[in-house]
Motif scaffolding. Structure first.
Motif, PDB file in Angstrom:
ATOM      1  N   PRO A  22       0.820  -1.220  -0.108  1.00  0.00           N
ATOM      2  CA  PRO A  22      -0.134  -0.239  -0.018  1.00  0.00           C
ATOM      3  C   PRO A  22       0.697   0.997  -0.147  1.00  0.00           C
ATOM      4  O   PRO A  22       0.272   2.177  -0.109  1.00  0.00           O
ATOM      5  CB  PRO A  22      -0.665  -0.123   1.205  1.00  0.00           C
ATOM      6  CG  PRO A  22       0.010  -0.816   2.319  1.00  0.00           C
ATOM      7  CD  PRO A  22       0.878  -1.939   1.234  1.00  0.00           C
ATOM      8  N   ALA A  23       2.067   1.030   0.122  1.00  0.00           N
ATOM      9  CA  ALA A  23       3.064   2.366   0.336  1.00  0.00           C
ATOM     10  C   ALA A  23       3.230   2.818  -1.102  1.00  0.00           C
ATOM     11  O   ALA A  23       3.127   2.103  -2.097  1.00  0.00           O
ATOM     12  CB  ALA A  23       4.274   2.137   1.043  1.00  0.00           C
ATOM     13  N   ARG A  24       3.884   4.179  -1.151  1.00  0.00           N
ATOM     14  CA  ARG A  24       4.146   4.653  -2.497  1.00  0.00           C
ATOM     15  C   ARG A  24       5.644   4.096  -2.733  1.00  0.00           C
ATOM     16  O   ARG A  24       6.522   4.238  -1.689  1.00  0.00           O
ATOM     17  CB  ARG A  24       4.001   5.989  -2.367  1.00  0.00           C
ATOM     18  CG  ARG A  24       4.549   6.829  -3.549  1.00  0.00           C
ATOM     19  CD  ARG A  24       4.627   8.429  -3.472  1.00  0.00           C
ATOM     20  NE  ARG A  24       4.917   8.958  -4.793  1.00  0.00           N
ATOM     21  CZ  ARG A  24       5.354  10.385  -5.007  1.00  0.00           C
ATOM     22  NH1 ARG A  24       5.280  10.820  -3.747  1.00  0.00           N
ATOM     23  NH2 ARG A  24       5.605  10.782  -5.953  1.00  0.00           N
ATOM     24  N   VAL A  25       6.059   3.700  -3.715  1.00  0.00           N
ATOM     25  CA  VAL A  25       7.165   3.333  -4.214  1.00  0.00           C
ATOM     26  C   VAL A  25       7.882   4.242  -5.424  1.00  0.00           C
ATOM     27  O   VAL A  25       7.131   4.310  -6.364  1.00  0.00           O
ATOM     28  CB  VAL A  25       7.320   1.839  -4.520  1.00  0.00           C
ATOM     29  CG1 VAL A  25       8.788   1.441  -4.877  1.00  0.00           C
ATOM     30  CG2 VAL A  25       6.903   0.914  -3.477  1.00  0.00           C
ATOM     31  N   ILE A  34      12.046   6.963 -12.418  1.00  0.00           N
ATOM     32  CA  ILE A  34      12.014   5.926 -13.466  1.00  0.00           C
ATOM     33  C   ILE A  34      10.330   5.423 -13.391  1.00  0.00           C
ATOM     34  O   ILE A  34       9.715   5.149 -14.226  1.00  0.00           O
ATOM     35  CB  ILE A  34      12.861   4.720 -13.431  1.00  0.00           C
ATOM     36  CG1 ILE A  34      14.293   5.562 -13.471  1.00  0.00           C
ATOM     37  CG2 ILE A  34      12.803   3.798 -14.332  1.00  0.00           C
ATOM     38  CD1 ILE A  34      14.759   5.947 -14.728  1.00  0.00           C
ATOM     39  N   ALA A  35      10.195   5.300 -12.003  1.00  0.00           N
ATOM     40  CA  ALA A  35       8.807   4.894 -11.539  1.00  0.00           C
ATOM     41  C   ALA A  35       8.473   5.340 -10.395  1.00  0.00           C
ATOM     42  O   ALA A  35       9.019   5.611  -9.523  1.00  0.00           O
ATOM     43  CB  ALA A  35       8.981   3.217 -11.410  1.00  0.00           C
ATOM     44  N   SER A  57       2.708   0.225 -16.018  1.00  0.00           N
ATOM     45  CA  SER A  57       1.896   1.455 -16.433  1.00  0.00           C
ATOM     46  C   SER A  57       2.442   2.693 -15.389  1.00  0.00           C
ATOM     47  O   SER A  57       2.310   3.619 -15.943  1.00  0.00           O
ATOM     48  CB  SER A  57       0.371   1.251 -16.210  1.00  0.00           C
ATOM     49  OG  SER A  57       0.341   0.578 -14.876  1.00  0.00           O
ATOM     50  N   ASP A  58       3.088   2.292 -14.390  1.00  0.00           N
ATOM     51  CA  ASP A  58       3.689   3.242 -13.592  1.00  0.00           C
ATOM     52  C   ASP A  58       5.173   3.366 -13.813  1.00  0.00           C
ATOM     53  O   ASP A  58       5.771   3.902 -12.959  1.00  0.00           O
ATOM     54  CB  ASP A  58       3.368   2.864 -12.030  1.00  0.00           C
ATOM     55  CG  ASP A  58       1.930   2.915 -11.702  1.00  0.00           C
ATOM     56  OD1 ASP A  58       1.098   3.799 -12.282  1.00  0.00           O
ATOM     57  OD2 ASP A  58       1.456   2.284 -10.885  1.00  0.00           O
ATOM     58  N   VAL A  59       5.793   2.664 -14.971  1.00  0.00           N
ATOM     59  CA  VAL A  59       7.206   2.955 -15.021  1.00  0.00           C
ATOM     60  C   VAL A  59       7.395   3.800 -16.282  1.00  0.00           C
ATOM     61  O   VAL A  59       6.759   3.522 -17.329  1.00  0.00           O
ATOM     62  CB  VAL A  59       7.632   1.734 -15.279  1.00  0.00           C
ATOM     63  CG1 VAL A  59       9.131   1.499 -15.719  1.00  0.00           C
ATOM     64  CG2 VAL A  59       7.773   0.575 -14.132  1.00  0.00           C
ATOM     65  N   ASP A  60       8.227   4.519 -16.344  1.00  0.00           N
ATOM     66  CA  ASP A  60       8.431   5.360 -17.589  1.00  0.00           C
ATOM     67  C   ASP A  60       9.224   4.285 -18.651  1.00  0.00           C
ATOM     68  O   ASP A  60      10.498   4.591 -18.512  1.00  0.00           O
ATOM     69  CB  ASP A  60       9.357   6.673 -17.377  1.00  0.00           C
ATOM     70  CG  ASP A  60       9.305   7.750 -18.597  1.00  0.00           C
ATOM     71  OD1 ASP A  60       9.261   6.922 -19.882  1.00  0.00           O
ATOM     72  OD2 ASP A  60       9.435   8.799 -18.444  1.00  0.00           O
TER      73      ASP A  60
END
Length: 122
Positions: A22-25, A34-35, A57-60
């Motif tokens: 649940p944490a932001r990474v 990069i993500a 989808s959360d990675v450039d």
């Protein structure tokens, strides 16, 4: 000669668990994001360190470069790698992914993992 790769299932001697984190990474290289996700999956395998798998989808993905490097895990399947050019030599093959993971770890499909000694994960 058989070229069939062994396939193993997680078991009490070699457990694998996958849980939503649940944490932001946030993953950065040379100060560049990069993500950035709140949808990472934490994979714990046997006595290895936990690994954060981040949705593509959360990675450039434009910052990554596919390499020819490949490995195989009998528990997860064929593994493909990416480098992060902005990170220089240290970031070669710093990212890995199981594009067709075995059913026991199907949740990590369409996710990427990063070597924590080659990128900054916070």
């Amino acid at each position: 000669m058989s070229t069939t790769k062994p396939i193993k299932l997680p078991n009490p001697e070699h457990p694998i668990t996958i849980e939503r984190n649940p944490a932001r990474v946030v993953v950065t290289v040379a100060g560049q994001v990069i993500a950035d996700t709140r949808s990472a999956l934490t994979l714990r395998e046997s006595d290895y360190d936990a690994v954060q798998y981040i949705p593509r989808s959360d990675v450039d993905m434009t910052l990554l470069e596919r390499t020819d490097h490949a490995t195989y895990c009998p528990y997860k399947g064929d593994c493909a790698y990416y480098s992060i050019p902005t990170g220089g030599q240290r970031a070669v093959n710093a990212v890995w992914t199981y594009e067709a993971p075995y059913p026991a770890v199907a949740e990590i499909k369409d996710h990427l993992a990063f070597y924590p000694d080659r990128v900054k994960i916070s």
